[in-house]
Design an enzyme around this catalytic site. Structure first.
Site, PDB file in Angstrom:
ATOM      1  N   THR A  85       0.848  -1.190   0.000  1.00 42.01           N
ATOM      2  CA  THR A  85       0.000   0.000   0.000  1.00 42.01           C
ATOM      3  C   THR A  85       0.876   1.230   0.000  1.00 42.01           C
ATOM      4  OG1 THR A  85      -0.112   0.129   2.394  1.00 42.01           O
ATOM      5  CG2 THR A  85      -1.774  -1.184   1.298  1.00 42.01           C
ATOM      6  N   GLU A 141      -6.587  -2.760   1.738  1.00 39.85           N
ATOM      7  CA  GLU A 141      -6.705  -3.785   2.764  1.00 39.85           C
ATOM      8  C   GLU A 141      -7.967  -4.632   2.606  1.00 39.85           C
ATOM      9  OE1 GLU A 141      -5.807  -0.709   3.158  1.00 39.85           O
ATOM     10  OE2 GLU A 141      -4.126  -0.533   4.557  1.00 39.85           O
ATOM     11  N   LYS A 156     -10.260  19.240  12.357  1.00 39.60           N
ATOM     12  CA  LYS A 156     -10.921  19.379  13.645  1.00 39.60           C
ATOM     13  C   LYS A 156     -10.940  20.860  14.024  1.00 39.60           C
ATOM     14  CE  LYS A 156     -11.572  16.233  17.421  1.00 39.60           C
ATOM     15  NZ  LYS A 156     -11.057  15.035  18.069  1.00 39.60           N
ATOM     16  N   TRP A 192     -15.274  17.723  14.306  1.00 41.04           N
ATOM     17  CA  TRP A 192     -14.835  17.315  12.982  1.00 41.04           C
ATOM     18  C   TRP A 192     -15.605  18.077  11.923  1.00 41.04           C
ATOM     19  CZ3 TRP A 192     -15.062  11.417  14.224  1.00 41.04           C
ATOM     20  CH2 TRP A 192     -13.827  11.006  14.753  1.00 41.04           C
TER      21      TRP A 192
END
Lengths: 558, 558
Positions: free
Chosen positions: B194, B341, B451, B456
């Site tokens: 990855t 993944e 943030k 968020w």
């Protein structure tokens, strides 16, 4: 082989293929989708999930544990769908009892499978009454009831079995939370008995893994069609193969996994079926030819708009004449092939968009073909030495198969199991051919194949020819002993009512002989004889019982 | 749990889920279907099967055995498809090397995966030349060549590695028969690395079982769509996510299983892609937004009929403006969600037929959603204690997941593996919400979430808003340190050429502020600042590299 196995970090979830996992997607994407039982009741998938929890709690209270067997005797219902999930999800085994078998066969199958608990629709009390005292393992009974009041339990039943209560009442009182644990995906989930024409029924069984893979394989194949017979998430599903028969071909699992609206019609009554198709907007079903015939010939069906109704035909060969009749009504039909031992689906015969531009006659021929193998299905047509025959659409042999969803044997029948799996392939006992495009065509069940002059002759081909005569309602071609030819074909013909006394056996034979010559069918077909009969013999699931008809064809004349 | 496992009669075939089994159906039903490599070469599935046998024999000659690793460096080609099958079918492992990584990262991944043999396109000789002397396990090299003549091997390569020959020459000389044996379905089939934005690449790996189940799950979901984005057996497939990147999202396996015509375009050159879409009749592809942007903005694409081209967008969020632009061109696009993944596909966002009747604007919003979970995918959005957040389309949390096709860890990285799988769910590190209809919407990668004032704030929502300004070519919103708010959002904007000098940062900020108020987005969005930049930073697979942009946003102005 020294392959390298994947290493799982200790916290990784090693996902087992379990029936409970089929519920994940519908609950996430279609929780409010409907499940209907006739027009008696409807509820959502969310409620299905709660009912599954309640049923598992009820059965636990009755002492059902992982590894136990719970038998069900019901018509197609929302209750049966609960059972399809709750029983295996507990680690127990659901036995789907073929209620069309006779009482002795049902007794045999319940004792042989060692069922612990029996869920039974009150309609079948007469059967249970006759066998209750001789049940060796069933100790408890739950009532499935469609009537307004609870029927009285016959004394013979209440003396032999502990009566646990009525299904909906028990569910209502139970908790909907149940901790469905993970376990080995090779755990047995189902068992049912095949309807052989001789001897005791044989038990076949399937694991969680097999049922999940069957659902995925079927969904991949059905979704891959471009037009003809394509299943999608906006379809409305109604079974027309009973839920006691090979898990209704696995479709309740498939329909649930895809989150479809589902309609369960109870006992198959043509007027009810016709009504539900319209009122619930049914778009996808599956059945044997006999059921299609029953629906199409019902008076209510005449004015029904059946166009766009996708229908898989399987179980026995689809006569081309019936394919043409259904096609004329706008039914989008196609065939599947499989058997009890194969979960069941092995092939589907979707037409390509090119095929669908053919004339109705051409399409009827194509729609009567048995089909193309599903993903992961290794299907071969072989000679007696298990060598492949040429794929020319003519050379015939036995159909043998491997796939991830085949019964691994017959329950407690080691010899029959080894026969089934001789040489590492499952032997279907069906005779067929494969054409250059890969379409399987099953030409005969080997047990009713006709061997004329030492050559196999296709009874189905001859049936297709005879069925096209305007006077013929139904036909079965069987082999009868013949001094010269060994066997010769005999067509048992049921005439349409209007034609009785208006047409002779001789006339039908001549018609067939001309058609046989025109079609270039085996010259042995010309030996065909015709005998008018009052009715044909069928098995409990509506297939032609050729073995019985062969035994005494004369008896059918009366 | 004491479940009862199914008993297999000794002769029964216990079907393992192996990649070789994906070839059964196409060889039975579509043996003459085509596989094309640009317009350089085309052959049938029958020939594919022969090439797979030949390649296995070649590799055996080179000493490759079960458990060994064979690395491939190539653009999307027919050769890569051979490798996708032949290498795992031998019981060996295919390492798909991300050729867009830098030479040091490639060196690291080859040594870390302990690759034994390297198949390399001559285009990548400069990379191999730079690392050949430092390869610790690779000993042999096979040349993949698209040129008329065989290129000379750089000395640095020929000194370090044994040169085995050119791929097609080796294949031509090899026997097409190879006895592909059965083995454990949990055998490792693939490995790739990855593209993290910091640190060394991490290896993820998948088994035969996982890849087969991924193919079945995707096919079931893609076929179940009614209209939008439905994959069927008459589609023509061309990848637009490279074959070195998460097995081209698994689609070469899916397309093969379904027997589709497949088109491999080599390196992604917009003019070639545009030509192939038309000349080969491509109907199904998948890509990241960057590639779609590249194709749509190429001069050749202007007059191209792209209507009906089904396109899955994934890898990063699809800006609504791009969805609208593609929709205007008639592209039938929808989104998928997943990551390296996860094999990768977890969700697909097919529109229902009702959705598809919406206005272009409404559809653009829907088509930019991330989607509905595939069968068997258990996808949750949870808070820090792994409790599910409400499915109201607003409450956000981390996306965690279980499915039968997730990497069981990072190769030889036990700590990172345990982090990935903390609590028995794979942690995607993505932030999202789920609405009442079950649609997942990924709002941020947690590594680039902003943030503001302790809350968020969705950078993707702000990007969508800014992207709609007529002057904006591309935008990335990142968080920058702020004394008062902790962080505040900064939009890095690349202007369309025509607008440079014609519009101010201030004007864009005002435009965004109005739109933010109108859309009812978090009030912290009003703190957005705008900075014009020359270009944005992207990762090797074309995703926004927000980590790098955060590190020094000022640098992009020059």
């Amino acid at each position: 082989m020294p392959v390298k196995l994947v290493q799982s970090t200790p916290s990784a979830y090693q996902y087992p293929l379990l029936i409970k996992q089929l519920l994940l997607t519908p609950l996430a994407i279609a929780p409010d989708q409907e499940i209907c039982y006739q027009d008696k009741r409807r509820h959502s998938y969310r409620e299905l999930r709660q009912r599954i929890g309640r049923l598992a709690n009820c059965l636990t209270t009755l002492g059902v544990d992982a590894g136990d067997t719970v038998a069900v005797m019901d018509w197609d219902s929302h209750r049966y769908l609960d059972c399809y999930f709750a029983i295996p999800m507990m680690g127990a085994i659901i036995q789907t009892v073929n209620v069309r078998l006779n009482a002795e066969q049902i007794l045999y199958s319940l004792n042989h499978a060692e069922a612990d608990v029996l869920l039974v629709n009150s309609e079948f009390f007469p059967i249970v009454e006759a066998i209750a005292a001789r049940l060796t393992t069933v100790k408890k009974l739950v009532l499935l009831n469609d009537e307004a009041t609870e029927p009285e339990l016959p004394a013979a039943i209440s003396q032999a079995l502990h009566y646990a209560g009525e299904y909906e009442t028990l569910l209502a009182a139970a908790d909907s939370d149940y901790p469905f644990a993970d376990f080995d995906e090779n755990a047995q989930a189902t068992v049912f008995y095949t309807t052989g024409t001789t001897g005791n029924p044989k038990g076949v069984y399937f694991s969680h893994r097999q049922l999940v893979l069957h659902a995925l394989g079927c969904a991949a194949a059905l979704g891959g069609a471009n037009g003809n017979g394509r299943l999608h998430r906006e379809d409305v599903y109604m079974p027309l193969t009973p839920m006691f028969h090979v898990h209704a071909w696995g479709f309740p699992y498939i329909a649930t996994m895809l989150g479809l609206k589902q309609v369960y019609p109870g006992r198959y009554q043509p007027d009810v079926l016709c009504r539900l198709i319209v009122s619930e907007g049914v778009t996808f079903s599956h059945c044997v030819p006999t059921i299609l015939h029953m629906v199409l010939s019902h008076p209510h069906a005449k004015d029904l708009d059946l166009s766009g109704w996708k229908l898989i035909i399987g179980g026995s060969a689809l006569p081309e004449a019936m394919a043409a009749a259904a096609f004329k009504r706008g039914i989008d039909l196609f065939t599947g092939y499989g058997m009890s031992e194969t979960c069941p689906v092995l092939t589907l015969a979707h037409l390509s968009t090119t095929d669908m531009q053919g004339s109705p006659e051409e399409q009827a021929v194509l729609r009567a073909k048995t089909g193309l193998p599903l993903p992961l299905v290794d299907l071969r047509v072989v000679d007696a030495d298990m060598n492949d025959v040429p794929h020319d659409g003519r050379a015939t042999g036995e159909v043998i198969v491997r796939s991830p969803w085949l019964t691994q044997g017959y329950l407690k029948a080691p010899e029959a199991s080894e026969d089934l799996w001789a040489g590492g392939y499952l032997h279907t006992s069906d005779i067929g051919n494969i054409d250059a495009a890969g379409y399987l065509k099953v030409t005969d069940r080997s047990k009713d194949v006709i061997k004329v002059g030492g050559e196999w002759t296709s009874s189905l081909q001859l049936e297709d020819i005879v069925a096209k005569h305007e006077a013929v309602q139904e036909v079965a071609v069987i082999g009868v002993a013949d001094a010269k030819w060994g066997e010769r074909p005999l067509a048992l013909v049921v005439l349409k009512a209007d034609y009785v006394g208006q047409v002779t056996e001789h006339a039908i034979r001549n018609y067939a002989a001309h058609a046989i010559e025109a079609a270039g069918v085996s010259r042995y077909g010309l030996l065909l004889q015709v005998s008018f009969v009052k009715h044909l013999l069928k098995t409990s699931v509506g297939k032609m019982n050729k073995l019985a008809m062969r035994a005494n064809p004369q008896a059918l004349r009366d």
